[in-house]
Design a protein around this motif. Structure first.
Motif, PDB file in Angstrom:
ATOM      1  N   PHE A 135     -19.917  20.205  33.186  1.00 55.37           N
ATOM      2  CA  PHE A 135     -20.904  20.967  33.940  1.00 55.37           C
ATOM      3  C   PHE A 135     -22.050  21.373  33.025  1.00 55.37           C
ATOM      4  O   PHE A 135     -21.828  21.796  31.876  1.00 55.37           O
ATOM      5  N   LEU A 136     -23.267  21.227  33.535  1.00 55.87           N
ATOM      6  CA  LEU A 136     -24.463  21.648  32.826  1.00 55.87           C
ATOM      7  C   LEU A 136     -25.148  22.748  33.626  1.00 55.87           C
ATOM      8  O   LEU A 136     -25.158  22.730  34.857  1.00 55.87           O
ATOM      9  N   ALA A 137     -25.729  23.694  32.917  1.00 54.25           N
ATOM     10  CA  ALA A 137     -26.531  24.751  33.541  1.00 54.25           C
ATOM     11  C   ALA A 137     -27.644  25.109  32.573  1.00 54.25           C
ATOM     12  O   ALA A 137     -27.382  25.419  31.406  1.00 54.25           O
ATOM     13  N   ASP A 138     -28.877  25.011  33.047  1.00 56.01           N
ATOM     14  CA  ASP A 138     -30.046  25.343  32.212  1.00 56.01           C
ATOM     15  C   ASP A 138     -30.044  24.584  30.894  1.00 56.01           C
ATOM     16  O   ASP A 138     -30.403  25.122  29.842  1.00 56.01           O
ATOM     17  N   GLY A 139     -29.625  23.316  30.940  1.00 51.85           N
ATOM     18  CA  GLY A 139     -29.666  22.472  29.759  1.00 51.85           C
ATOM     19  C   GLY A 139     -28.536  22.667  28.777  1.00 51.85           C
ATOM     20  O   GLY A 139     -28.509  22.027  27.729  1.00 51.85           O
ATOM     21  N   ARG A 140     -27.592  23.532  29.107  1.00 50.01           N
ATOM     22  CA  ARG A 140     -26.466  23.794  28.213  1.00 50.01           C
ATOM     23  C   ARG A 140     -25.150  23.394  28.865  1.00 50.01           C
ATOM     24  O   ARG A 140     -25.034  23.410  30.097  1.00 50.01           O
ATOM     25  N   LEU A 141     -24.162  23.060  28.053  1.00 50.83           N
ATOM     26  CA  LEU A 141     -22.833  22.794  28.583  1.00 50.83           C
ATOM     27  C   LEU A 141     -22.260  24.083  29.161  1.00 50.83           C
ATOM     28  O   LEU A 141     -22.351  25.149  28.540  1.00 50.83           O
ATOM     29  N   ALA A 142     -21.668  23.974  30.343  1.00 54.35           N
ATOM     30  CA  ALA A 142     -21.122  25.150  31.014  1.00 54.35           C
ATOM     31  C   ALA A 142     -19.673  24.915  31.406  1.00 54.35           C
ATOM     32  O   ALA A 142     -19.209  25.367  32.444  1.00 54.35           O
ATOM     33  N   VAL A 199     -40.803  22.409  28.381  1.00 51.28           N
ATOM     34  CA  VAL A 199     -39.594  22.571  29.193  1.00 51.28           C
ATOM     35  C   VAL A 199     -38.424  22.034  28.393  1.00 51.28           C
ATOM     36  O   VAL A 199     -38.430  20.874  27.965  1.00 51.28           O
ATOM     37  N   THR A 200     -37.415  22.875  28.188  1.00 46.86           N
ATOM     38  CA  THR A 200     -36.222  22.454  27.455  1.00 46.86           C
ATOM     39  C   THR A 200     -35.200  21.914  28.445  1.00 46.86           C
ATOM     40  O   THR A 200     -34.605  22.675  29.218  1.00 46.86           O
ATOM     41  N   ALA A 201     -35.021  20.588  28.432  1.00 44.01           N
ATOM     42  CA  ALA A 201     -34.105  19.947  29.384  1.00 44.01           C
ATOM     43  C   ALA A 201     -32.667  19.967  28.882  1.00 44.01           C
ATOM     44  O   ALA A 201     -31.729  20.105  29.672  1.00 44.01           O
ATOM     45  N   LEU A 202     -32.466  19.804  27.576  1.00 44.78           N
ATOM     46  CA  LEU A 202     -31.154  19.946  26.946  1.00 44.78           C
ATOM     47  C   LEU A 202     -31.286  20.886  25.761  1.00 44.78           C
ATOM     48  O   LEU A 202     -32.249  20.783  25.000  1.00 44.78           O
ATOM     49  N   ASP A 203     -30.313  21.766  25.612  1.00 44.74           N
ATOM     50  CA  ASP A 203     -30.420  22.822  24.606  1.00 44.74           C
ATOM     51  C   ASP A 203     -29.143  22.888  23.775  1.00 44.74           C
ATOM     52  O   ASP A 203     -28.152  23.489  24.179  1.00 44.74           O
ATOM     53  N   ASP A 204     -29.158  22.183  22.623  1.00 43.95           N
ATOM     54  CA  ASP A 204     -28.047  22.234  21.667  1.00 43.95           C
ATOM     55  C   ASP A 204     -26.727  21.777  22.297  1.00 43.95           C
ATOM     56  O   ASP A 204     -25.716  22.473  22.233  1.00 43.95           O
ATOM     57  N   VAL A 205     -26.742  20.578  22.872  1.00 41.86           N
ATOM     58  CA  VAL A 205     -25.556  20.035  23.534  1.00 41.86           C
ATOM     59  C   VAL A 205     -24.756  19.192  22.552  1.00 41.86           C
ATOM     60  O   VAL A 205     -25.273  18.241  21.956  1.00 41.86           O
ATOM     61  N   THR A 206     -23.501  19.553  22.378  1.00 39.85           N
ATOM     62  CA  THR A 206     -22.569  18.780  21.557  1.00 39.85           C
ATOM     63  C   THR A 206     -21.345  18.452  22.398  1.00 39.85           C
ATOM     64  O   THR A 206     -20.656  19.354  22.875  1.00 39.85           O
ATOM     65  N   LYS A 237     -28.939  17.035  33.931  1.00 41.06           N
ATOM     66  CA  LYS A 237     -28.020  15.908  34.138  1.00 41.06           C
ATOM     67  C   LYS A 237     -28.674  14.567  33.815  1.00 41.06           C
ATOM     68  O   LYS A 237     -28.110  13.747  33.086  1.00 41.06           O
ATOM     69  N   SER A 238     -29.856  14.324  34.372  1.00 38.18           N
ATOM     70  CA  SER A 238     -30.516  13.034  34.151  1.00 38.18           C
ATOM     71  C   SER A 238     -30.909  12.862  32.695  1.00 38.18           C
ATOM     72  O   SER A 238     -30.780  11.767  32.121  1.00 38.18           O
ATOM     73  N   THR A 239     -31.380  13.923  32.068  1.00 36.74           N
ATOM     74  CA  THR A 239     -31.750  13.850  30.651  1.00 36.74           C
ATOM     75  C   THR A 239     -30.521  13.560  29.798  1.00 36.74           C
ATOM     76  O   THR A 239     -30.581  12.780  28.839  1.00 36.74           O
ATOM     77  N   PHE A 240     -29.398  14.160  30.152  1.00 34.57           N
ATOM     78  CA  PHE A 240     -28.132  13.901  29.451  1.00 34.57           C
ATOM     79  C   PHE A 240     -27.807  12.408  29.506  1.00 34.57           C
ATOM     80  O   PHE A 240     -27.504  11.787  28.477  1.00 34.57           O
ATOM     81  N   LEU A 241     -27.882  11.831  30.700  1.00 34.86           N
ATOM     82  CA  LEU A 241     -27.590  10.407  30.856  1.00 34.86           C
ATOM     83  C   LEU A 241     -28.588   9.552  30.086  1.00 34.86           C
ATOM     84  O   LEU A 241     -28.205   8.598  29.402  1.00 34.86           O
ATOM     85  N   GLY A 245     -32.269  20.418  37.956  1.00 31.93           N
ATOM     86  CA  GLY A 245     -32.934  20.968  36.778  1.00 31.93           C
ATOM     87  C   GLY A 245     -31.998  21.396  35.666  1.00 31.93           C
ATOM     88  O   GLY A 245     -32.434  21.971  34.664  1.00 31.93           O
ATOM     89  N   SER A 246     -30.702  21.091  35.808  1.00 29.80           N
ATOM     90  CA  SER A 246     -29.730  21.514  34.793  1.00 29.80           C
ATOM     91  C   SER A 246     -29.709  20.606  33.577  1.00 29.80           C
ATOM     92  O   SER A 246     -29.124  20.962  32.549  1.00 29.80           O
TER      93      SER A 246
END
Length: 249
Positions: A221-228, A28-35, A54-58, A51-52
């Motif tokens: 905003f995050l959606a599907d592990g990506r910045l939105a 499961v990809t929780a974050l996907d190439d977030v800069t 958020k918690s993994t980001f933190l 599931g976007s």
């Protein structure tokens, strides 16, 4: 406390961060190439559907979780190069945490709960700083009380004071008003915003509540592990409108 302003320097920065849990068909990809960089001296909220990421980001920003790839910088410190003991020491000194559950120890007084991070670090409280913190968060007259003698809002103020007592570079708040009634929650959010505006404290808050997010300077905003996307000077209406359009990203 020294008054600060919203600057351009980053308190924390994620660079091409990818976080995958599991492997093979169960990955499961929780974050996907977030800069993204979080501005020093600003209040930033992070939002997105369940599931976007958020918690993994933190957790990655705090060094609680290591990215699968990419890196996280706290100031000039690359967290990916630190061993677990060094990460633990860094979190105690440079990051404060506030959670939905107050995580106070019931057998300790308010003062003892607040100074617990200093005891873990083998440091003595700076009494002048402690007094300023408890005065600012509005619990200076509750230091000898135990958590059971306090309201939920007062307990969360104790948790905020505990997060501030080490003078952290970054304060992380995970749904900090989730257990509070509306009026008390808004008081706590106003306190967090005031701390940022008057002291230069950097705050990163994960929330699902558009009203809570409106207290921040900006919302990521995050959606599907990506910045939105990101909006500045948010209002509840603007946040809701953007949330309804996340599927376009």
């Amino acid at each position: 406390m020294v008054a600060g302003t919203v600057g351009t320097a980053h308190a924390v920065r994620l660079e091409a961060v990818r976080k995958v849990y599991g492997s093979g068909d169960r990955a499961v990809t929780a974050l996907d190439d977030v800069t993204v960089g979080l501005r020093r001296g600003a209040f930033t909220a992070v939002m997105g559907p369940s599931g976007s990421g958020k918690s993994t980001f933190l957790h990655c920003a705090a060094g609680l979780d290591r990215p699968t790839s990419g890196r996280v910088l706290l100031g000039d410190t690359d967290l990916s190069g630190l061993k677990e003991d060094a990460l633990t020491a860094l979190r105690r000194r440079r990051i404060g945490f506030v959670f939905q559950a107050y995580n106070l120890l019931p057998s300790l007084t308010v003062r003892q709960n607040i100074t617990l991070p200093l005891r873990f670090a083998g440091a003595r409280p700076d009494e002048a700083w402690l007094f300023e913190v408890v005065t600012r968060v509005g619990i200076a007259d509750r230091l000898d009380h135990r958590p059971a003698e306090l309201s939920g809002g007062q307990q969360q103020r104790v948790a905020i004071a505990r997060a501030l007592v080490t003078r952290p570079e970054l304060l992380l708040a995970d749904e900090p008003t989730g257990a509070l009634d509306t009026r008390t929650g808004r008081q706590v959010l106003g306190l967090l915003r005031d701390l940022v505006d008057t002291t230069g404290q950097t705050v990163l808050m994960v929330t699902h509540d558009p009203v809570a997010a409106s207290y921040a300077h900006s919302v990521l905003f995050l959606a599907d592990g990506r910045l939105a996307g990101e909006i500045f000077e948010p209002t509840p209406a603007l946040v809701v409108e953007r949330l309804t359009r996340l599927g376009e990203w």
